[in-house]
Design a protein around this motif. Structure first.
Motif, PDB file in Angstrom:
ATOM      1  N   GLN A 101      18.669   3.756   1.709  1.00 38.25           N
ATOM      2  CA  GLN A 101      19.746   2.924   1.855  1.00 38.25           C
ATOM      3  C   GLN A 101      20.182   1.860   0.607  1.00 38.25           C
ATOM      4  N   GLY A 102      19.642   2.269  -0.388  1.00 40.01           N
ATOM      5  CA  GLY A 102      19.744   1.520  -1.594  1.00 40.01           C
ATOM      6  C   GLY A 102      18.955   0.460  -2.049  1.00 40.01           C
ATOM      7  N   ILE A 103      18.079   0.150  -1.104  1.00 35.79           N
ATOM      8  CA  ILE A 103      17.339  -1.193  -1.301  1.00 35.79           C
ATOM      9  C   ILE A 103      16.236  -1.185  -2.394  1.00 35.79           C
ATOM     10  N   GLY A 104      15.797   0.080  -2.621  1.00 33.38           N
ATOM     11  CA  GLY A 104      14.919   0.304  -3.706  1.00 33.38           C
ATOM     12  C   GLY A 104      15.805  -0.006  -5.015  1.00 33.38           C
ATOM     13  N   LYS A 105      17.004   0.537  -5.034  1.00 38.24           N
ATOM     14  CA  LYS A 105      17.737   0.572  -6.239  1.00 38.24           C
ATOM     15  C   LYS A 105      18.152  -0.952  -6.642  1.00 38.24           C
ATOM     16  N   GLN A 106      18.657  -1.776  -5.431  1.00 41.64           N
ATOM     17  CA  GLN A 106      18.781  -3.032  -5.564  1.00 41.64           C
ATOM     18  C   GLN A 106      17.698  -3.949  -6.072  1.00 41.64           C
TER      19      GLN A 106
ATOM     20  N   ASN B  93       4.760  -2.615  -8.795  1.00 44.99           N
ATOM     21  CA  ASN B  93       4.735  -2.195  -7.094  1.00 44.99           C
ATOM     22  C   ASN B  93       6.110  -2.303  -6.851  1.00 44.99           C
ATOM     23  N   LEU B  94       6.700  -1.214  -6.169  1.00 45.07           N
ATOM     24  CA  LEU B  94       7.945  -1.163  -5.743  1.00 45.07           C
ATOM     25  C   LEU B  94       8.010  -0.582  -4.160  1.00 45.07           C
ATOM     26  N   ALA B  95       8.247  -1.180  -3.109  1.00 41.96           N
ATOM     27  CA  ALA B  95       8.208  -0.336  -1.822  1.00 41.96           C
ATOM     28  C   ALA B  95       9.232  -1.003  -0.777  1.00 41.96           C
ATOM     29  N   VAL B  96       9.713   0.020  -0.077  1.00 40.56           N
ATOM     30  CA  VAL B  96      10.789  -0.289   0.791  1.00 40.56           C
ATOM     31  C   VAL B  96      10.107   0.178   2.274  1.00 40.56           C
ATOM     32  N   GLU B  97      10.131  -0.492   3.426  1.00 40.62           N
ATOM     33  CA  GLU B  97       9.558  -0.140   4.531  1.00 40.62           C
ATOM     34  C   GLU B  97      10.213   1.429   4.887  1.00 40.62           C
TER      35      GLU B  97
ATOM     36  N   ALA C 211      11.382   2.914   7.420  1.00 38.26           N
ATOM     37  CA  ALA C 211      12.685   2.834   8.363  1.00 38.26           C
ATOM     38  C   ALA C 211      14.021   2.363   7.478  1.00 38.26           C
ATOM     39  N   PHE C 212      13.708   1.658   6.365  1.00 40.84           N
ATOM     40  CA  PHE C 212      14.883   1.338   5.606  1.00 40.84           C
ATOM     41  C   PHE C 212      15.290   1.811   4.484  1.00 40.84           C
ATOM     42  N   GLN C 213      14.256   3.040   3.908  1.00 43.55           N
ATOM     43  CA  GLN C 213      14.239   3.801   2.745  1.00 43.55           C
ATOM     44  C   GLN C 213      15.801   4.570   2.743  1.00 43.55           C
TER      45      GLN C 213
ATOM     46  N   LEU D  15       0.933  -1.282   0.066  1.00 39.07           N
ATOM     47  CA  LEU D  15      -0.082  -0.002  -0.040  1.00 39.07           C
ATOM     48  C   LEU D  15       0.798   1.285   0.000  1.00 39.07           C
ATOM     49  N   LEU D  16       2.026   1.056   0.468  1.00 37.50           N
ATOM     50  CA  LEU D  16       2.840   2.227   0.443  1.00 37.50           C
ATOM     51  C   LEU D  16       3.248   2.738  -1.181  1.00 37.50           C
ATOM     52  N   ALA D  17       3.370   1.945  -2.086  1.00 39.10           N
ATOM     53  CA  ALA D  17       3.424   2.183  -3.457  1.00 39.10           C
ATOM     54  C   ALA D  17       2.204   2.564  -4.297  1.00 39.10           C
ATOM     55  N   ASP D  18       1.147   1.744  -3.590  1.00 41.14           N
ATOM     56  CA  ASP D  18      -0.106   2.123  -4.316  1.00 41.14           C
ATOM     57  C   ASP D  18      -1.443   1.828  -3.675  1.00 41.14           C
TER      58      ASP D  18
ATOM     59  N   GLN E 249      15.412   7.245 -13.348  1.00 40.94           N
ATOM     60  CA  GLN E 249      16.192   7.547 -14.347  1.00 40.94           C
ATOM     61  C   GLN E 249      17.954   7.049 -14.111  1.00 40.94           C
ATOM     62  N   LYS E 250      18.174   7.053 -12.940  1.00 40.76           N
ATOM     63  CA  LYS E 250      19.520   6.934 -12.003  1.00 40.76           C
ATOM     64  C   LYS E 250      19.893   5.307 -12.668  1.00 40.76           C
ATOM     65  N   CYS E 251      18.555   4.290 -12.662  1.00 39.01           N
ATOM     66  CA  CYS E 251      18.535   2.976 -13.116  1.00 39.01           C
ATOM     67  C   CYS E 251      18.652   2.848 -14.476  1.00 39.01           C
TER      68      CYS E 251
ATOM     69  N   ILE F 195       8.269   0.926 -16.019  1.00 39.30           N
ATOM     70  CA  ILE F 195       7.758   1.651 -14.874  1.00 39.30           C
ATOM     71  C   ILE F 195       6.954   2.624 -14.990  1.00 39.30           C
ATOM     72  N   GLY F 196       5.835   2.860 -14.116  1.00 41.12           N
ATOM     73  CA  GLY F 196       5.095   4.200 -14.136  1.00 41.12           C
ATOM     74  C   GLY F 196       5.101   4.641 -12.735  1.00 41.12           C
ATOM     75  N   THR F 197       4.999   6.304 -12.791  1.00 42.40           N
ATOM     76  CA  THR F 197       5.003   6.861 -11.482  1.00 42.40           C
ATOM     77  C   THR F 197       4.260   8.077 -11.895  1.00 42.40           C
ATOM     78  N   GLY F 198       3.581   8.885 -10.793  1.00 45.18           N
ATOM     79  CA  GLY F 198       3.136  10.132 -10.720  1.00 45.18           C
ATOM     80  C   GLY F 198       3.789  10.902 -11.241  1.00 45.18           C
TER      81      GLY F 198
ATOM     82  N   SER G 277       6.070  12.531  -8.248  1.00 47.73           N
ATOM     83  CA  SER G 277       6.897  11.455  -7.451  1.00 47.73           C
ATOM     84  C   SER G 277       8.357  11.899  -8.117  1.00 47.73           C
ATOM     85  N   ILE G 278       8.982  12.970  -7.286  1.00 48.45           N
ATOM     86  CA  ILE G 278      10.091  13.412  -7.732  1.00 48.45           C
ATOM     87  C   ILE G 278      11.231  12.458  -7.544  1.00 48.45           C
ATOM     88  N   GLN G 279      11.095  11.987  -6.238  1.00 45.32           N
ATOM     89  CA  GLN G 279      12.569  10.901  -5.913  1.00 45.32           C
ATOM     90  C   GLN G 279      12.242   9.615  -6.746  1.00 45.32           C
TER      91      GLN G 279
HETATM   92  N1  ACO Z   1      16.938  13.904  -6.439  1.00 44.70           N
HETATM   93  C1  ACO Z   1      17.720  13.249  -7.025  1.00 44.70           C
HETATM   94  N2  ACO Z   1      17.906  11.708  -6.480  1.00 44.70           N
HETATM   95  C2  ACO Z   1      17.201  11.589  -5.698  1.00 44.70           C
HETATM   96  C3  ACO Z   1      15.972  12.294  -5.030  1.00 44.70           C
HETATM   97  C4  ACO Z   1      15.983  13.858  -5.498  1.00 44.70           C
HETATM   98  N3  ACO Z   1      15.030  14.553  -5.078  1.00 44.70           N
HETATM   99  N4  ACO Z   1      15.474  11.693  -4.058  1.00 44.70           N
HETATM  100  C5  ACO Z   1      16.210  10.446  -3.901  1.00 44.70           C
HETATM  101  N5  ACO Z   1      17.141  10.266  -5.131  1.00 44.70           N
HETATM  102  C6  ACO Z   1      17.938   9.310  -5.087  1.00 44.70           C
HETATM  103  C7  ACO Z   1      18.812   8.901  -4.463  1.00 44.70           C
HETATM  104  O1  ACO Z   1      20.032   9.755  -4.239  1.00 44.70           O
HETATM  105  C8  ACO Z   1      19.302   7.520  -4.500  1.00 44.70           C
HETATM  106  O2  ACO Z   1      20.012   7.263  -5.625  1.00 44.70           O
HETATM  107  P1  ACO Z   1      21.687   7.252  -5.182  1.00 44.70           P
HETATM  108  O3  ACO Z   1      21.815   5.798  -4.889  1.00 44.70           O
HETATM  109  O4  ACO Z   1      22.305   7.378  -6.684  1.00 44.70           O
HETATM  110  O5  ACO Z   1      22.060   8.234  -4.443  1.00 44.70           O
HETATM  111  C9  ACO Z   1      17.786   6.955  -4.991  1.00 44.70           C
HETATM  112  O6  ACO Z   1      17.083   7.946  -5.442  1.00 44.70           O
HETATM  113  C10 ACO Z   1      17.074   6.242  -3.991  1.00 44.70           C
HETATM  114  O7  ACO Z   1      17.222   4.994  -3.919  1.00 44.70           O
HETATM  115  P2  ACO Z   1      17.333   4.058  -2.634  1.00 44.70           P
HETATM  116  O8  ACO Z   1      17.787   4.337  -1.372  1.00 44.70           O
HETATM  117  O9  ACO Z   1      17.621   2.674  -3.416  1.00 44.70           O
HETATM  118  O10 ACO Z   1      15.794   4.169  -2.565  1.00 44.70           O
HETATM  119  P3  ACO Z   1      14.863   3.473  -1.680  1.00 44.70           P
HETATM  120  O11 ACO Z   1      15.492   2.297  -0.842  1.00 44.70           O
HETATM  121  O12 ACO Z   1      14.340   4.393  -0.414  1.00 44.70           O
HETATM  122  O13 ACO Z   1      13.509   2.874  -2.334  1.00 44.70           O
HETATM  123  C11 ACO Z   1      11.536   3.736  -3.035  1.00 44.70           C
HETATM  124  C12 ACO Z   1      12.832   3.825  -3.119  1.00 44.70           C
HETATM  125  C13 ACO Z   1      10.922   2.371  -3.380  1.00 44.70           C
HETATM  126  C14 ACO Z   1      10.575   4.734  -3.969  1.00 44.70           C
HETATM  127  C15 ACO Z   1      10.977   4.097  -1.484  1.00 44.70           C
HETATM  128  O14 ACO Z   1      11.458   5.314  -1.180  1.00 44.70           O
HETATM  129  C16 ACO Z   1       9.416   3.754  -1.237  1.00 44.70           C
HETATM  130  O15 ACO Z   1       9.275   2.498  -0.918  1.00 44.70           O
HETATM  131  N6  ACO Z   1       8.685   4.811  -1.232  1.00 44.70           N
HETATM  132  C17 ACO Z   1       7.318   4.648  -1.064  1.00 44.70           C
HETATM  133  C18 ACO Z   1       6.788   3.869  -1.775  1.00 44.70           C
HETATM  134  C19 ACO Z   1       6.779   4.438  -3.391  1.00 44.70           C
HETATM  135  O16 ACO Z   1       6.767   5.552  -3.712  1.00 44.70           O
HETATM  136  N7  ACO Z   1       6.959   3.416  -4.456  1.00 44.70           N
HETATM  137  C20 ACO Z   1       7.080   3.796  -5.758  1.00 44.70           C
HETATM  138  C21 ACO Z   1       5.808   3.770  -6.468  1.00 44.70           C
HETATM  139  S1  ACO Z   1       5.712   3.511  -8.051  1.00 44.70           S
HETATM  140  C22 ACO Z   1       5.529   2.000  -8.421  1.00 44.70           C
HETATM  141  O17 ACO Z   1       5.415   1.175  -7.337  1.00 44.70           O
HETATM  142  C23 ACO Z   1       5.874   1.291  -9.879  1.00 44.70           C
END
Ligand code: ACO
Length: 150
Positions: A74-79, A64-68, A70-72, A19-22, A111-113, A97-100, A103-105
């Motif tokens: 730290q690179g888990i989403g990227k992995q 769907n992509l979500a990280v709890e 407390a663990f956001q 539900l964090l992601a959707d 795009q980094k991936c 992949i689609g997002t709003g 959803s700046i982050q």
């Molecule tokens: N500008 C530039 N880069 C940014 C910014 C920003 N404002 N914010 C974050 N980043 C970059 C970070 O620098 C990092 O990249 P880096 O490793 O090169 O430094 C990267 O984004 C974040 O990477 P992670 O730490 O791997 O991300 P995290 O583990 O927090 O997972 C996620 C990301 C899944 C989006 C998590 O924050 C989350 O669960 N959010 C809530 C749910 C959500 O929004 N899910 C996505 C919905 S879309 C879908 O599900 C299809």
């Protein structure tokens, strides 16, 4: 941090994580029936998830992509994304992949991936969700679709 990614059944994934992601339980249950779930495990506990769905013979979608919380950051989403990209590469599939628009982050992360923007579904969120959604002070109206070819 010690973390492994495993393939798992949908019933093992906590609904709060999905539900964090959707915010739509209805959409979640739809794609979980045919999707594939991968979980990030830390000390035996699921702290992250990615759900994929084959949407055409050569395209895998991340639904769907979500990280709890407390663990956001730290690179888990990227992995989790890298894991899916590697599986897709082995099968010669593109990944979508689609997002709003707000959803700046997420737009930064994708795009980094290596994903590139391919289309905009205008007013997707106004059409599909009962209430207006705001993030980063921006109304989330449009679905931005991104793609990475192998
Ligand atoms: N500008 C530039 N880069 C940014 C910014 C920003 N404002 N914010 C974050 N980043 C970059 C970070 O620098 C990092 O990249 P880096 O490793 O090169 O430094 C990267 O984004 C974040 O990477 P992670 O730490 O791997 O991300 P995290 O583990 O927090 O997972 C996620 C990301 C899944 C989006 C998590 O924050 C989350 O669960 N959010 C809530 C749910 C959500 O929004 N899910 C996505 C919905 S879309 C879908 O599900 C299809």
């Amino acid at each position: 941090m010690d973390m492994t990614i495993i393939s798992t059944l949908p019933e093992n994934i906590p609904i709060d994580l999905l539900l964090l992601a959707d915010p739509s339980e209805h959409l979640i249950s739809e794609y979980l029936t045919t999707g594939q779930c991968y979980a990030a495990l830390h000390q035996g506990r699921i702290i992250g998830v990615v759900v994929t769905l084959l949407i055409s013979p050569n395209t895998l979608a991340i639904k769907n992509l979500a990280v709890e919380e407390a663990f956001q950051g730290q690179g888990i989403g990227k992995q989790l994304i890298t894991h899916v990209l590697e599986l897709a590469r082995q099968k010669n599939l593109s990944v979508e992949i689609g997002t709003g628009n707000s959803s700046i982050q997420q737009l930064a992360l994708y795009q980094k991936c290596g994903f590139r923007m391919v289309s905009i579904d205008f007013d997707f969120f106004r059409r599909n969700y009962p209430e207006k959604i705001y993030e980063n002070g921006i109304e989330c109206r449009d679905m931005i679709r991104l793609r990475k070819d192998n």
